[in-house]
Write an enzyme that holds these catalytic residues in place. Structure first.
Site, short mmCIF file in Angstrom:
data_model
loop_
_atom_site.label_atom_id
_atom_site.label_comp_id
_atom_site.label_asym_id
_atom_site.label_seq_id
_atom_site.Cartn_x
_atom_site.Cartn_y
_atom_site.Cartn_z
N THR A 116 0.84 -1.21 0.00
CA THR A 116 0.00 0.00 0.00
C THR A 116 0.87 1.25 0.00
O THR A 116 0.58 2.23 -0.70
CB THR A 116 -0.90 0.00 1.26
OG1 THR A 116 -1.67 -1.19 1.25
CG2 THR A 116 -1.81 1.22 1.30
N ASP A 138 2.23 -7.76 10.53
CA ASP A 138 3.64 -8.17 10.34
C ASP A 138 4.63 -7.19 10.97
O ASP A 138 5.80 -7.54 11.14
CB ASP A 138 3.95 -8.28 8.84
CG ASP A 138 3.18 -9.40 8.16
OD1 ASP A 138 2.65 -10.26 8.88
OD2 ASP A 138 3.12 -9.41 6.92
O1 F6P Z 1 0.50 -9.05 5.57
C1 F6P Z 1 -0.29 -9.68 6.51
C2 F6P Z 1 -0.38 -11.16 6.25
O2 F6P Z 1 -1.29 -11.72 7.17
C3 F6P Z 1 0.93 -11.91 6.27
O3 F6P Z 1 1.39 -12.20 7.56
C4 F6P Z 1 0.59 -13.13 5.49
O4 F6P Z 1 1.76 -13.70 4.93
C5 F6P Z 1 -0.34 -12.60 4.43
O5 F6P Z 1 -0.88 -11.40 4.95
C6 F6P Z 1 -1.47 -13.51 4.06
O6 F6P Z 1 -2.16 -12.93 3.01
P1 F6P Z 1 -3.63 -13.29 2.53
O7 F6P Z 1 -4.59 -12.72 3.51
O8 F6P Z 1 -3.74 -12.64 1.20
O9 F6P Z 1 -3.71 -14.78 2.51
#
Ligand code: F6P
Length: 358
Positions: A116, A138
């Protein structure tokens, strides 16, 4: 003079998005009253590209402090595709600028993580008045000590580890708990320490399975029949670390292994123990923000409102020490904040005997 303020939430959601939106809105209405109009852009940059937005009123921001998710919706619209014209023939950057103009925005607040912020910086360089707000479980946005959403996720992941702890003890099992974080290991590190893990495996420190096996064996020798291993989603062996991202992902997919399942499998093969993998997944991003995140979100929101009042754009809000401040988007965009090997939390963990498998 009347200001029209756009707000969008982009990328993966997290607790605290609504609390931040509310903080901005309350501070703007308190300062500017009828001289501010807030426009909610729906589903992140996708809404900005497609012209999906709505005029909001003060009532829309009531009762959302404790609400998980985002009232504006969110979507992943990868930064690397922003300048690529796909089959739909849409020039995304031009479309975003058009919506900004059509909605008569004076500025746009972009709540999100690393991706973003890269697009926020791009839009700022394209001449739009942009302010970023750093969210992500994260905690990997450069220039801020902490992002909102992180501490709630630490609480959730710690609760998962606590619950696994009791069943691991009853069954004398090795439990590998997979914590979110593909590139950055902050969440695994903090929840691993808070949950009393015996080993913490993070992407920044490739682990040798033999070293992890030693932890399991030495605990068994001292009559501790169970072992708790906090494994980051992106934890990897030195061999995997040498591979490119795509190759590593292909290897894992071919073997049907998540990082925690892979650690458990290797331990079963090497030590012959009963090892199980647990993947709490998106639970870590769900539900109400904790008190810390409600406070931080409110502080961030109020700071963003002050930036709008002062006409300071091309920046993102940050926490440094005890101060709420801001960084230039161009200084932080595209610079992920990974766990440095000499981070004090790593040292703390090592000092109480937690292994990183290195
Ligand atoms: O960026 C946040 C996060 O939860 C990461 O820790 C993880 O790798 C990713 O998003 C998972 O993404 P999605 O929700 O697209 O599966």
């Amino acid at each position: 003079m009347k200001k029209r303020v756009g707000i969008l939430t982009s990328g993966g959601d997290c607790p605290g998005l609504n609390a931040t939106i509310r903080g901005v809105a309350k501070a703007l209405y308190a300062r500017m009253g009828d001289n501010v109009e807030i426009i909610g852009i729906l589903n992140g940059y996708s809404g900005l590209i497609n012209g999906d937005y709505k005029e909001m009123c003060e009532d829309d921001f009531r009762g959302i402090l404790t609400l998980g998710g985002t009232i504006l919706g969110t979507k992943r619209t990868p930064f690397k595709m922003m300048r690529v014209v796909e089959d739909d023939n849409i020039d995304k950057v031009a479309a975003m600028k058009k919506t900004y103009k059509e909605a008569k925005l004076d500025c746009l607040l972009c709540l999100g993580g690393n991706g973003t912020h890269k697009t926020a910086n791009l839009l700022s360089q394209e001449g739009l008045n942009i302010i970023g707000l750093p969210k992500t479980i994260d905690n990997d946005i450069y220039g801020t000590d902490v992002t909102f959403g992180f501490h709630t996720a630490v609480d959730i992941a710690t609760d998962v580890i606590d619950r696994i702890h009791t069943t691991a003890g009853s069954h004398s099992r090795v439990m590998c708990i997979e914590i979110m974080g593909n590139k950055a290991g902050w969440l695994t590190l903090y929840s691993g320490v808070a949950g009393g893990a015996d080993a913490i495996l993070i992407p920044e420190i490739p682990y040798k399975i033999e070293k992890v096996a030693k932890v399991v064996e030495s605990r068994a020798k001292s009559n501790k029949g169970f072992t708790i291993i906090a494994v980051a989603e992106g934890a990897m062996t030195p061999e995997e670390a040498k591979m490119g991202k795509k190759e590593r992902e292909a290897k894992r997919a071919a073997e049907h292994f998540s990082s925690s399942a892979y650690v458990a499998q290797q331990l079963r093969d090497l030590v012959g123990v009963e090892a199980r993998a647990v993947v709490p997944g998106h639970i870590q991003r769900g539900g109400s923000p904790n008190a810390y995140d409600r406070v931080l979100s409110t502080q961030f929101g109020v700071h963003a409102a002050e930036l709008i009042r002062d006409g300071v754009y091309g920046v993102t809000v940050a926490l440094k020490g005890n101060e709420i401040t801001h960084n230039k988007l161009s200084d932080i965009a595209g610079v992920p904040k990974l766990v440095p090997p000499d981070n004090t939390m790593i040292t703390t963990a090592r000092n109480i005997g937690i292994s990183f498998g290195d």
